[in-house]
Design a protein around this motif. Structure first.
Motif, PDB file in Angstrom:
ATOM      1  N   VAL A 160      -9.977  -0.677   0.103  1.00  0.00           N
ATOM      2  CA  VAL A 160      -8.233  -1.460  -0.009  1.00  0.00           C
ATOM      3  C   VAL A 160      -7.912  -3.151   0.166  1.00  0.00           C
ATOM      4  CG1 VAL A 160      -5.755  -1.149   0.917  1.00  0.00           C
ATOM      5  CG2 VAL A 160      -7.411   0.993   0.157  1.00  0.00           C
ATOM      6  N   ILE A 168      -1.289  -0.770  -4.532  1.00  0.00           N
ATOM      7  CA  ILE A 168      -2.398   0.321  -4.738  1.00  0.00           C
ATOM      8  C   ILE A 168      -2.508   1.314  -3.906  1.00  0.00           C
ATOM      9  CG2 ILE A 168      -2.957  -1.034  -2.052  1.00  0.00           C
ATOM     10  CD1 ILE A 168      -5.873  -1.083  -2.899  1.00  0.00           C
ATOM     11  N   VAL A 187      -8.485   4.424  -3.934  1.00  0.00           N
ATOM     12  CA  VAL A 187      -8.934   4.220  -3.302  1.00  0.00           C
ATOM     13  C   VAL A 187      -8.657   5.913  -2.516  1.00  0.00           C
ATOM     14  CG1 VAL A 187     -10.321   3.705  -0.709  1.00  0.00           C
ATOM     15  CG2 VAL A 187      -9.286   2.073  -2.263  1.00  0.00           C
ATOM     16  N   LEU A 246      -3.825   4.487  -1.539  1.00  0.00           N
ATOM     17  CA  LEU A 246      -4.871   5.022  -0.567  1.00  0.00           C
ATOM     18  C   LEU A 246      -4.562   7.121  -0.625  1.00  0.00           C
ATOM     19  CD1 LEU A 246      -7.226   5.159   1.060  1.00  0.00           C
ATOM     20  CD2 LEU A 246      -5.746   4.036   3.036  1.00  0.00           C
ATOM     21  N   VAL A 272       0.506  -0.801  -0.361  1.00  0.00           N
ATOM     22  CA  VAL A 272       0.207   0.111   0.073  1.00  0.00           C
ATOM     23  C   VAL A 272       1.152   1.340  -0.103  1.00  0.00           C
ATOM     24  CG1 VAL A 272      -1.983   1.271   1.056  1.00  0.00           C
ATOM     25  CG2 VAL A 272      -1.977  -0.811   1.777  1.00  0.00           C
TER      26      VAL A 272
END
Length: 378
Positions: free
Chosen positions: A371, A303, A338, A305, A245
């Motif tokens: 997530v 990913i 996200v 956030l 992340v």
């Protein structure tokens, strides 16, 4: 509004937290007047609304008058953490036995306590490398459960003989949050001395912009000129944890909370960057290109956030520029993002995201759950 350190320390002292008393200086004459009332050694600290000043050369020390003047000359006009220094806090240098981290912050619409037995400039790195050393404890309308708090402090490694003192500081931070409409009250470091006294060597206090009109007692802090911005953008803080992340957030304390939350969910954060200064400098696009490229190429995130909760910044404007910047990145379609935008302009931000085929999360918990779901789906 993020207060300067000296203003934050004033609020801490008003709420019974021990913090050094110093003098704000901006000229050699100011410094001489201050030194007459202090004993050496002294600390000279750049007064800019930003963190990591020690790492970025904004905190220096002097053992005599000549050294103090040389240090002041080196600080004034210098760019520290993206801000040009126009004022320096001179205060006694404290002999440190240990450094800790304590904060109170708004999380899910309630005041929470966050603590870590390892304080200092790299608290975000500690959160990534050793999440077991950080805890987040909810309160009831700012009232701390002292039994639970004491247990949590002991469990993460705070010294048993000082638990009551640390608990007292936690309760005082919660009271400061309520009295001042703060969204964050962070002490990093809160130090122990050889006499087992606790002293706040720094203060990062963020006041809800929407409450400034009723916080008349803070007018003395608000009306002062805002330090000039320098040219430096915030950098990515990262540790090679192998986590998937990347986190871009608004506010150091909340970033720590998210890092801890994701780590406990088995989804470690590999890299984190605070977007606050980039928004204030109107350099969101440059910041996004720089940070996301670094996170992907150097830290292998899969990913991203993006969390922005603010009553000060206009979030629909932030969302528009941020999405434009993301769209220009090579391979943008392959990186899931996200979003969690809440506060001023968040309705407009949700509409903008929807028009671009993106979803604004209902709240931070929903964002973190999303997530996890995306990562599980591969």
């Amino acid at each position: 509004m993020l207060l300067l350190e000296r203003h934050g320390k004033t609020l801490l002292r008003e709420h019974g937290v021990n913090a050094p008393e110093g003098f704000a200086v901006s000229t050699p004459q100011d410094l001489d007047a201050a030194l007459l009332q202090l004993q050496y050694p002294v600390a000279l600290k750049a007064q800019v609304p930003a963190g990591a000043r020690g790492k970025n050369g904004g905190i220096v020390f002097a053992n005599d008058r000549d050294q103090a003047h040389a240090m002041l000359e080196g600080l004034l006009g210098k760019s520290v953490s993206g801000h040009v220094v126009g004022e320096v806090l001179v205060e006694p240098r404290v002999a440190i036995k240990a450094e800790r981290y304590l904060a109170a912050l708004i999380h899910e619409d309630e005041i929470h306590i966050m603590a870590c037995p390892q304080g200092g400039v790299d608290i975000e790195v500690t959160a990534i490398e050793h999440p077991e050393q950080i805890f987040l404890l909810s309160t009831r309308a700012g009232i701390v459960d002292r039994v639970r708090l004491a247990s949590e402090l002991r469990n993460v490694g705070f010294p048993a003989g000082l638990i009551d003192k640390y608990s007292d500081v936690c309760q005082r931070l919660c009271q400061l949050m309520k009295n001042s409409d703060a969204t964050l009250a962070e002490i990093n470091p809160l130090v122990e001395t050889s006499n087992d006294d606790l002293i706040a060597l720094d203060a990062r206090i963020d006041i809800d912009d929407a409450a400034l009109s009723r916080q008349t007692a803070l007018a003395q802090f608000i009306d002062e000129p805002v330090p000039k911005r320098g040219s430096k953008l915030p950098s990515v803080k990262a540790v090679a944890t192998g986590g998937p992340v990347g986190l871009i957030g608004l506010g150091g304390g909340l970033n720590l909370s998210i890092i801890d939350w994701l780590s406990k969910a088995g989804r470690p954060v590999a890299a984190v960057a605070d977007i606050d200064d980039a928004i204030a400098q109107n350099r969101i696009a440059e910041f996004i290109r720089q940070c996301v490229t670094s996170m992907r190429e150097q830290h292998g995130i899969s990913i991203l956030l993006i969390n922005a909760i603010s009553c000060g910044y206009v979030l629909d404007e932030v969302a528009e520029e941020l999405l434009d910047a993301l769209a220009t990145l090579p391979g943008a379609a392959q990186l899931p993002v996200v979003f969690n935008f809440h506060g001023r302009g968040s309705v407009g931000a949700s509409d903008i995201l929807a028009r671009r085929g993106q979803l604004n999360s209902l709240n931070l918990e929903a964002a973190i759950n999303r997530v996890q779901k995306i990562l599980e789906q591969g």
